[in-house]
Each structure stands twice: as C-alpha cells, then as structure tokens.
Design an enzyme around this catalytic site. Sequence first.
Site, PDB file in Angstrom:
ATOM      1  N   HIS A  15      43.579  13.019  21.886  1.00 14.53           N
ATOM      2  CA  HIS A  15      43.071  11.966  20.766  1.00 14.53           C
ATOM      3  C   HIS A  15      42.149  13.160  19.631  1.00 14.53           C
ATOM      4  O   HIS A  15      41.721  13.750  20.150  1.00 14.53           O
ATOM      5  CB  HIS A  15      42.233  10.582  21.031  1.00 14.53           C
ATOM      6  CG  HIS A  15      41.027  10.898  22.096  1.00 14.53           C
ATOM      7  ND1 HIS A  15      41.709  10.220  23.377  1.00 14.53           N
ATOM      8  CD2 HIS A  15      39.798  11.358  22.169  1.00 14.53           C
ATOM      9  CE1 HIS A  15      40.383  10.214  23.817  1.00 14.53           C
ATOM     10  NE2 HIS A  15      39.916  11.120  23.566  1.00 14.53           N
TER      11      HIS A  15
HETATM   12  C1  T46 Z   1      36.905  11.679  25.281  1.00 17.97           C
HETATM   13  C2  T46 Z   1      37.792  12.422  26.445  1.00 17.97           C
HETATM   14  C3  T46 Z   1      36.491  14.371  27.026  1.00 17.97           C
HETATM   15  C4  T46 Z   1      34.410   2.613  27.545  1.00 17.97           C
HETATM   16  O1  T46 Z   1      35.709   1.654  28.011  1.00 17.97           O
HETATM   17  N1  T46 Z   1      33.755   3.280  27.453  1.00 17.97           N
HETATM   18  C5  T46 Z   1      33.969   4.694  27.636  1.00 17.97           C
HETATM   19  O2  T46 Z   1      32.944   4.852  26.938  1.00 17.97           O
HETATM   20  C6  T46 Z   1      35.502   5.344  27.442  1.00 17.97           C
HETATM   21  C7  T46 Z   1      35.055   6.684  27.272  1.00 17.97           C
HETATM   22  C8  T46 Z   1      36.664   5.188  27.526  1.00 17.97           C
HETATM   23  N2  T46 Z   1      36.934   3.867  28.422  1.00 17.97           N
HETATM   24  C9  T46 Z   1      37.411   3.025  28.548  1.00 17.97           C
HETATM   25  C10 T46 Z   1      38.852   2.548  27.196  1.00 17.97           C
HETATM   26  C11 T46 Z   1      39.742   2.826  28.243  1.00 17.97           C
HETATM   27  O3  T46 Z   1      40.079   1.991  28.287  1.00 17.97           O
HETATM   28  O4  T46 Z   1      37.864   3.645  29.127  1.00 17.97           O
HETATM   29  C12 T46 Z   1      39.716   4.291  29.430  1.00 17.97           C
HETATM   30  C13 T46 Z   1      39.769   5.503  29.590  1.00 17.97           C
HETATM   31  O5  T46 Z   1      39.265   6.216  28.402  1.00 17.97           O
HETATM   32  P1  T46 Z   1      40.285   7.097  27.251  1.00 17.97           P
HETATM   33  O6  T46 Z   1      42.084   6.723  28.106  1.00 17.97           O
HETATM   34  O7  T46 Z   1      39.661   7.590  26.266  1.00 17.97           O
HETATM   35  O8  T46 Z   1      40.329   8.065  28.379  1.00 17.97           O
HETATM   36  P2  T46 Z   1      40.477   9.956  27.975  1.00 17.97           P
HETATM   37  O9  T46 Z   1      40.483  10.406  29.705  1.00 17.97           O
HETATM   38  O10 T46 Z   1      41.898  10.097  27.833  1.00 17.97           O
HETATM   39  O11 T46 Z   1      39.046   9.916  26.861  1.00 17.97           O
HETATM   40  C14 T46 Z   1      38.217   9.986  27.753  1.00 17.97           C
HETATM   41  C15 T46 Z   1      37.139   9.909  26.402  1.00 17.97           C
HETATM   42  O12 T46 Z   1      37.109   8.508  25.847  1.00 17.97           O
HETATM   43  C16 T46 Z   1      37.088  10.977  24.819  1.00 17.97           C
HETATM   44  O13 T46 Z   1      36.088  10.761  24.442  1.00 17.97           O
HETATM   45  O14 T46 Z   1      36.746  13.318  24.812  1.00 17.97           O
HETATM   46  O15 T46 Z   1      37.415  11.893  28.411  1.00 17.97           O
END
Ligand code: T46
Length: 131
Positions: free
Chosen positions: A49
């Site tokens: 993303h």
């Molecule tokens: C990024 C990379 C490096 C939250 O509730 N609060 C938060 O601050 C974050 C970051 C995530 N979440 C929840 C949303 C999803 O249900 O945690 C779950 C996993 O998040 P996501 O699928 O977005 O995780 P990554 O590892 O793909 O991405 C994350 C960050 O979201 C993103 O901003 O740059 O790490």
Amino acid sequence: MSKKLMDLKGHTDGRGLLVALESNKSVPFDIKRIYYLTDLKKSEPRGFHAHKNLKQVAICLQGSCRFILDDGKTREEFILSSATQGLLIEEMYWREMDQFSDGCVILVLASELYDESDYIRDYNEFKKRVL
Ligand code: T46
C-alpha cells in the site's frame, strides 16, 4: 547513501547500545504514533500500500528485513539490519516488506495517527495518482 536511509546516533558502551529519537531532530517530523512488528513470517510479505499523507521512519531493531519503496517510476530495495539506521518513507511511496529473518523486530515512527482512509491499497490507483 540514499537520502531515505538515515544514520541514527548510537551510544554504545560496555553495557550495550542506546539510541534516542526526537521529533524534528533525528526524526524529521512530529512523532504522533509508534508501532512495532514482531513474529513476522518469512512467507508472509506485508505492506502493499501507499499513504496519501504520512511520513514514517522504520528501524529494524533486531534481525533483518527488506523494504521495497516504489514511487511509481522506480523501485528501490533496502535491507534493514541495524538499530542505528532508519528508513524514511515519505508520503506516496508504495511499500512492500519481506525477507524477515528469525527474531526480526521492526519499530515504526509515524507523523500521523492511524487513519484507514489515508491508505491506497490498489497499485493501479496509486500509479494513477503519482504519474
Ligand atoms: C506501513 C507498514 C510499514 C492499527 O489498528 N493501527 C495502526 O497504527 C497500524 C499501523 C495498523 N493497525 C491495524 C490495521 C490492520 O488491521 O493493524 C492491522 C495490520 O495493519 P497492516 O495490514 O496495514 O500492516 P502492514 O504491516 O501491512 O503495514 C504497516 C502499516 O499499516 C503501514 O502504514 O507503512 O506497516
């Protein structure tokens, strides 16, 4: 060195390493949110993303991992493996993370609170916006 990779000042002595991070000093924005990733699986890449309005610094505190940053024209690859190196990820970069070593721990400092509407999760939409 890429301007995206930042050296962080470490204080090492006989007791170990200490790294201090301060808003608008070592980190080039106000830090509003901190999160970390652990128990990462080699076979489960993450990210895929971009963010419309978010700056972040990612630091691999333990182990190593790969970040791919894509501005729509160029894909750059970064191996993070040092607690004294931060990767600056500015807005409108598509990111992918993979190649997590055993015990990999990633700390992320973010310029904004969590906001799902800030995410662009479709690569074609991302490309349309940046090109
Ligand atoms: C990024 C990379 C490096 C939250 O509730 N609060 C938060 O601050 C974050 C970051 C995530 N979440 C929840 C949303 C999803 O249900 O945690 C779950 C996993 O998040 P996501 O699928 O977005 O995780 P990554 O590892 O793909 O991405 C994350 C960050 O979201 C993103 O901003 O740059 O790490």
